[in-house]
Write an enzyme that holds these catalytic residues in place. Structure first.
Site, PDB file in Angstrom:
ATOM      1  CB  CYS A  98      -1.252  -0.158   1.192  1.00  0.00           C
ATOM      2  SG  CYS A  98      -2.451   1.045   1.049  1.00  0.00           S
TER       3      CYS A  98
ATOM      4  CG  HIS B 248      -3.338  -3.458   3.094  1.00  0.00           C
ATOM      5  ND1 HIS B 248      -2.396  -2.884   3.869  1.00  0.00           N
ATOM      6  CD2 HIS B 248      -4.035  -2.357   2.575  1.00  0.00           C
ATOM      7  CE1 HIS B 248      -2.402  -1.865   3.846  1.00  0.00           C
ATOM      8  NE2 HIS B 248      -3.291  -1.124   3.129  1.00  0.00           N
TER       9      HIS B 248
ATOM     10  CD  GLU C   9      -0.931  -6.044   4.912  1.00  0.00           C
ATOM     11  OE1 GLU C   9      -0.896  -6.546   3.728  1.00  0.00           O
ATOM     12  OE2 GLU C   9      -1.193  -4.924   5.294  1.00  0.00           O
TER      13      GLU C   9
HETATM   14  N1  GLN Z   1      -1.876   6.785   2.864  1.00  0.00           N
HETATM   15  C1  GLN Z   1      -1.958   5.984   1.517  1.00  0.00           C
HETATM   16  C2  GLN Z   1      -3.174   6.287   1.133  1.00  0.00           C
HETATM   17  O1  GLN Z   1      -4.221   6.596   1.770  1.00  0.00           O
HETATM   18  C3  GLN Z   1      -1.623   4.628   1.965  1.00  0.00           C
HETATM   19  C4  GLN Z   1      -2.568   3.926   2.990  1.00  0.00           C
HETATM   20  C5  GLN Z   1      -2.265   2.516   3.458  1.00  0.00           C
HETATM   21  O2  GLN Z   1      -1.081   2.255   3.425  1.00  0.00           O
HETATM   22  N2  GLN Z   1      -3.176   1.748   3.933  1.00  0.00           N
HETATM   23  O3  GLN Z   1      -3.556   5.871   0.022  1.00  0.00           O
END
Ligand code: GLN
Length: 554
Positions: free
Chosen positions: A392, A518, A520
């Site tokens: 992410c 994600h 994970e």
């Molecule tokens: N801050 C970034 C976004 O909002 C990544 C978010 C995250 O890593 N969950 O897109």
């Protein structure tokens, strides 16, 4: 798998898990382990976490204080214990499996505003407790379970937990004592000077429970080692439970060994007797194979996790678990060192400390603090050929690093970090523009992703399409796509008809892959998520490069 499940007239049964003495004893793991045992015994089972805080969900809470925000497939931002349940039960749960005080009050107050209470004075008892019971029963019915495990967050004695405990007390009356069971988790500390475990904190926390009308049926005692029969006797006597219902829960090498430990201690027997469940031998087959895979690995690799919420082990629990699952698949222990990214900003020469690692991981994150250090680390991994996995934010910052250092766009950035950047290689999702509220407004939950054939991702997943969970507001700006591709960074996964880039990879690198989603959250013991598995594989190869056969050696 279910054979003779509970007769329909008796189902569902409820098991309430409360915690005493202090937080952090692993109530989630005990609840999940009990659920696992019942599942292995052929029952239909699921878990709920009730959380006494006023936040409507976990999404607005800082992971460094409260642990990771776990994202369910249906887009819930939930307590991290839901991740534990999913991993133990190998099942996807929905956001309804996490009930918070904030949510219950919000529902009750909204109903009051709609005039649904017909002039009554709205009170904690019965209106809030009724709403709690209704949410719990709804999950049991919707999931058609034989047994529902309800884990009560917090510690007995907390003021904010009272409405929940009161609701559970009432449920036992309404459902009957052979259909509801209270399991209380406590701690038996060992004082070095004395060398024996102490049962007094257990006695006191049970007294606290009784004060509000709850007599536990089973007491699970956390401790460093197995507690002695002497201590069990004492606890049984002072807390009014039989000896067979005092269960020792010592520190375990792996959390996935806990179901077996609890079973050896006789917990299933105690549960079956009290809930009148049919007794039958457990089918351990699969699970034992999984839990044993975590035992005594041959080798160890070191992964640098570069981030800002890295000081609390729980703030990235799913990432750590996914690494653990992949490590087990490679018979390797994965040692994760948490590295504060701000340190690289203060002193970039210490980046070379990353050379001693077999892999670098940048997990999800938000905000400017520490982000320049993460960009430096993502770039260092690329330059030095160190296996890199970005999740992410780790995907987005790898894009920024590549834009600056390979594409020559020195001013490139994410608009999250610099709203006026000249090259917004990461930009806000169009759907996010104009959203003011922070709670539950990101792009959340499961989305389908198409994988490009012939890519590294397609080799890893062995599928044309996958489903993965998301939690973000920003994304790759595809105006820069051609430039990136021409410089050797390939985008190999897309969602929403190619509208969003989801996976990047650098084919010329030993392993450089990052995901907007994600992964994970969907990794399971015994079935590691493919990109984690490949990352650990690459890290193992960095440690033990496979000798290239010389001519004549075959
Ligand atoms: N801050 C970034 C976004 O909002 C990544 C978010 C995250 O890593 N969950 O897109």
């Amino acid at each position: 798998m279910p054979t003779d499940t509970v007769s329909p007239t008796q189902r569902p049964k409820y098991i309430f898990v409360t915690g005493g003495v202090m937080s952090g004893l692993g109530k989630g793991i005990v609840a999940a382990s009990i659920a696992k045992l019942l599942q292995l015994d052929g029952f239909r089972v699921t878990c709920i976490k009730v959380d006494p805080y006023i936040n409507v969900d976990a999404g607005t809470m800082n992971p460094i204080m409260h642990g990771e925000v776990f994202v369910t497939d249906d887009g819930g931002e939930t307590d991290m214990d839901l991740g534990t349940y999913e991993r133990f039960l190998d099942a996807n749960l929905s956001k309804e499996h996490n009930i918070t005080t904030g949510q219950v009050y919000l529902d009750v107050i909204e109903a009051e505003r709609r005039g649904e209470f017909l002039g009554k004075c709205v009170q904690i008892i019965p209106h809030v407790t009724d709403a709690i019971k209704e949410s719990i029963r709804k999950v049991a019915v919707k999931n058609d379970v034989d047994v529902l495990i309800v884990e009560c967050g917090g510690t007995v004695g907390d003021i904010e937990g009272l409405p929940f405990l009161e609701a559970l007390r009432q449920m036992r009356l309404e459902e009957g004592s052979s259909n509801c069971l209270f399991i209380h988790l406590t701690l038996a500390p060992v004082l070095d000077a004395v060398g024996e475990e102490k049962t007094k904190p257990t006695q006191h926390s049970v007294q606290e429970l009784r004060r509000i009308g709850i007599q536990p049926d089973i007491i699970v005692v956390r401790s460093k080692r197995h507690i002695s029969d002497e201590s069990k006797k004492k606890i049984a006597m002072f807390c009014s439970v039989d000896m067979g219902s005092v269960i020792s829960d010592p520190d375990a090498e792996s959390i996935y060994n806990v179901p077996e430990t609890l079973h050896t201690e006789g917990i299933l027997n105690a549960i079956s007797e009290k809930l009148h469940l049919p007794k039958r031998p457990i089918d351990w087959n699969n699970w034992v194979q999984i839990s044993r895979s975590f035992a005594v690995p041959k080798d160890e690799i070191k992964i640098a996790m570069v981030g800002k919420y890295v000081t609390l082990a729980d703030s990235y629990v799913s990432v750590n678990q996914a690494l653990h699952h992949a490590g087990a698949a490679h018979s390797t222990k994965v040692k994760v060192d948490c590295i504060e990214s701000e340190d690289f900003e203060k002193n970039p020469t210490i980046l070379k400390r990353l050379d001693e690692y077999h892999g670098i991981l940048i997990p999800g994150g938000f905000g400017r603090r520490g982000s320049e250090g993460k960009i430096l680390a993502a770039n260092y991994a690329r330059e030095r050929g160190i296996p890199y996995l970005g999740l992410c934010f780790g995907f987005q910052l790898a894009v920024v690093a590549f834009a600056r250092h390979v594409c020559g766009l020195n001013a490139a950035n994410s608009t999250e970090l610099d709203p006026n950047t000249k090259h917004s290689v990461i930009d806000i999702l169009p759907s996010q523009k104009g959203i003011a509220n922070l709670g539950a407004t990101m792009r959340l939950g499961g989305h389908d992703i198409d994988i490009q054939q012939g890519s590294i991702a397609s080799r890893l997943y062995g599928a044309k399409a996958i489903r993965q969970r998301h939690r973000h507001r920003y994304e790759f700006n595809q105006n820069y796509m051609e430039l990136f591709e021409s410089k050797g960074l390939h985008f190999s996964g897309f969602s929403d008809n190619r509208l969003r880039a989801e996976i990047l990879e650098i084919p010329s690198h030993p392993f450089y892959l990052a995901t907007q989603y994600h992964p994970e959250f969907v990794s399971r013991p015994g079935r590691p998520e493919p990109v984690f598995n490949a990352f650990i594989g690459a890290a193992v190869s960095r440690k033990r490069p496979i000798a290239v056969p010389t001519a004549g050696s075959v």
